[in-house]
Scaffold this motif. Structure first.
Motif, PDB file in Angstrom:
ATOM      1  N   GLN A  19      18.461  44.682  19.761  1.00 38.68           N
ATOM      2  CA  GLN A  19      18.040  44.979  21.125  1.00 38.68           C
ATOM      3  C   GLN A  19      16.749  44.265  21.493  1.00 38.68           C
ATOM      4  OE1 GLN A  19      20.431  46.470  22.532  1.00 38.68           O
ATOM      5  NE2 GLN A  19      19.601  46.745  24.587  1.00 38.68           N
ATOM      6  N   ALA A  20      15.842  44.129  20.547  1.00 38.18           N
ATOM      7  CA  ALA A  20      14.570  43.457  20.832  1.00 38.18           C
ATOM      8  C   ALA A  20      14.805  41.986  21.188  1.00 38.18           C
ATOM      9  CB  ALA A  20      13.628  43.569  19.630  1.00 38.18           C
ATOM     10  N   THR A  21      15.744  41.366  20.498  1.00 41.24           N
ATOM     11  CA  THR A  21      16.071  39.971  20.792  1.00 41.24           C
ATOM     12  C   THR A  21      16.691  39.858  22.180  1.00 41.24           C
ATOM     13  OG1 THR A  21      16.537  39.667  18.433  1.00 41.24           O
ATOM     14  CG2 THR A  21      17.254  37.925  19.919  1.00 41.24           C
ATOM     15  N   LYS A  22      17.592  40.773  22.502  1.00 37.89           N
ATOM     16  CA  LYS A  22      18.211  40.765  23.835  1.00 37.89           C
ATOM     17  C   LYS A  22      17.159  40.962  24.927  1.00 37.89           C
ATOM     18  CE  LYS A  22      22.565  42.814  22.205  1.00 37.89           C
ATOM     19  NZ  LYS A  22      23.440  43.991  22.316  1.00 37.89           N
ATOM     20  N   GLN A  23      16.207  41.847  24.693  1.00 40.61           N
ATOM     21  CA  GLN A  23      15.176  42.099  25.687  1.00 40.61           C
ATOM     22  C   GLN A  23      14.341  40.853  25.946  1.00 40.61           C
ATOM     23  OE1 GLN A  23      14.695  44.500  27.703  1.00 40.61           O
ATOM     24  NE2 GLN A  23      15.725  46.301  26.883  1.00 40.61           N
TER      25      GLN A  23
ATOM     26  N   GLY B  33      13.419  36.333  29.877  1.00 44.45           N
ATOM     27  CA  GLY B  33      13.543  34.928  30.255  1.00 44.45           C
ATOM     28  C   GLY B  33      14.486  34.745  31.430  1.00 44.45           C
ATOM     29  N   PHE B  34      15.578  35.515  31.433  1.00 38.87           N
ATOM     30  CA  PHE B  34      16.512  35.452  32.563  1.00 38.87           C
ATOM     31  C   PHE B  34      15.832  35.910  33.844  1.00 38.87           C
ATOM     32  CE2 PHE B  34      19.059  37.895  35.491  1.00 38.87           C
ATOM     33  CZ  PHE B  34      19.991  36.953  35.909  1.00 38.87           C
TER      34      PHE B  34
ATOM     35  N   GLU C   9      13.001  32.392  39.999  1.00 38.83           N
ATOM     36  CA  GLU C   9      12.799  30.973  40.313  1.00 38.83           C
ATOM     37  C   GLU C   9      14.018  30.408  41.049  1.00 38.83           C
ATOM     38  OE1 GLU C   9      12.599  26.901  37.641  1.00 38.83           O
ATOM     39  OE2 GLU C   9      11.718  28.736  36.828  1.00 38.83           O
ATOM     40  N   SER C  10      15.207  30.808  40.613  1.00 40.53           N
ATOM     41  CA  SER C  10      16.441  30.334  41.238  1.00 40.53           C
ATOM     42  C   SER C  10      16.597  30.880  42.650  1.00 40.53           C
ATOM     43  CB  SER C  10      17.645  30.737  40.386  1.00 40.53           C
ATOM     44  OG  SER C  10      17.573  30.166  39.100  1.00 40.53           O
TER      45      SER C  10
ATOM     46  N   LEU D  75      15.413  30.458  24.890  1.00 51.15           N
ATOM     47  CA  LEU D  75      16.385  30.641  23.803  1.00 51.15           C
ATOM     48  C   LEU D  75      15.910  29.933  22.536  1.00 51.15           C
ATOM     49  CD1 LEU D  75      19.654  30.123  25.863  1.00 51.15           C
ATOM     50  CD2 LEU D  75      18.804  32.277  24.931  1.00 51.15           C
ATOM     51  N   ARG D  76      15.324  28.759  22.699  1.00 49.83           N
ATOM     52  CA  ARG D  76      14.848  28.008  21.531  1.00 49.83           C
ATOM     53  C   ARG D  76      13.774  28.793  20.786  1.00 49.83           C
ATOM     54  NH1 ARG D  76      16.198  23.090  20.619  1.00 49.83           N
ATOM     55  NH2 ARG D  76      16.722  22.644  22.795  1.00 49.83           N
ATOM     56  N   ASP D  77      12.824  29.353  21.534  1.00 47.08           N
ATOM     57  CA  ASP D  77      11.733  30.108  20.907  1.00 47.08           C
ATOM     58  C   ASP D  77      12.232  31.428  20.330  1.00 47.08           C
ATOM     59  OD1 ASP D  77      10.032  28.088  21.688  1.00 47.08           O
ATOM     60  OD2 ASP D  77       9.229  29.180  23.415  1.00 47.08           O
ATOM     61  N   THR D  78      13.074  32.131  21.075  1.00 44.22           N
ATOM     62  CA  THR D  78      13.528  33.456  20.643  1.00 44.22           C
ATOM     63  C   THR D  78      14.452  33.382  19.442  1.00 44.22           C
ATOM     64  OG1 THR D  78      13.391  34.216  22.942  1.00 44.22           O
ATOM     65  CG2 THR D  78      14.657  35.580  21.418  1.00 44.22           C
TER      66      THR D  78
END
Length: 217
Positions: free
Chosen positions: A62-66, A71-72, A78-79, A162-165
């Motif tokens: 869950q921490a990774t998803k958060q 980031g999203f 921004e989008s 994604l690269r950093d996480t």
């Protein structure tokens, strides 16, 4: 090996029933054997020079998803700013990911250095390895639907997040982040079509014979 009429019809049913799923995820894990079939379907995609440039990073913590969801959220804001004011309000009402809600995330990458610098079929169009990896994602999408599992592709996120996480090396290209899980229902139409964002194009207008032709309305 011939394909029977029943098998043919089942394939078309899966193609037409495939959806980009962002909501309705259930808190139900995907069994290991089911996940193995989906990943194997991706691994059996066509690839230029048979280089098989893909890797699959499985995300369940869950921490990774958060971290990915944060980031999203930044990329989504921004989008939204890029759309006209009338479109922006509609855009902000559309759910475009299920990063935290889905039980499984898969980051699909492409190793463009795999099997050396010269690869059959990539000598003139070097981007073919990227397209091959997209084919792997499409195979997984159809396989997931055949397993009654929803899959959504999250493209509104910067690669560096994604690269950093996920500790992805710099020489590896990031192709997509996928959200997978069982869902309470599949929509009868693609969500953006149902929402009225855009209609489905008329196939007849997209078919050209011998040469490119301008189609009149």
């Amino acid at each position: 090996m011939n394909i029977s009429d029943v098998e043919r019809d089942a394939l078309y049913k899966v193609i037409y029933a495939r959806r980009d799923v962002r909501r309705e995820f259930l808190d139900k894990p995907i069994a290991d054997d089911v996940l193995a079939r989906i990943l194997s379907a991706g691994h059996h995609a066509p690839s230029v020079g048979f280089m098989q440039p893909w890797d699959f990073i499985l995300v369940t913590e869950q921490a990774t998803k958060q971290a990915i969801k944060q980031g999203f959220d930044l990329a989504n804001a921004e989008s939204a700013a890029q759309f006209s004011e009338d479109k922006r309000a509609a855009y902000q009402n559309i759910k475009l990911e299920g990063i935290v809600e889905s039980p499984l995330g898969i980051c699909v990458t492409c190793d463009r250095q795999r099997n050396g610098p010269v690869v059959i079929g990539r000598t003139i169009k070097p981007e073919m390895d990227l397209y091959s990896t997209v084919c792997a994602i499409q195979n997984m999408w159809l396989a997931a639907r055949a397993e009654n599992i929803g899959l959504g592709w999250v493209s509104i996120i910067h690669d560096q997040v994604l690269r950093d996480t996920l500790a992805i090396p710099d020489h590896i290209d990031i192709i997509g982040y996928l959200c997978l899980g069982y869902v309470s229902k599949f929509k009868s139409k693609p969500e953006l079509e149902e929402f009225g964002w855009l209609p489905r194009e008329n196939l007849e207008r997209l078919i050209h014979k011998e040469k490119w032709s301008v189609k009149n309305d």
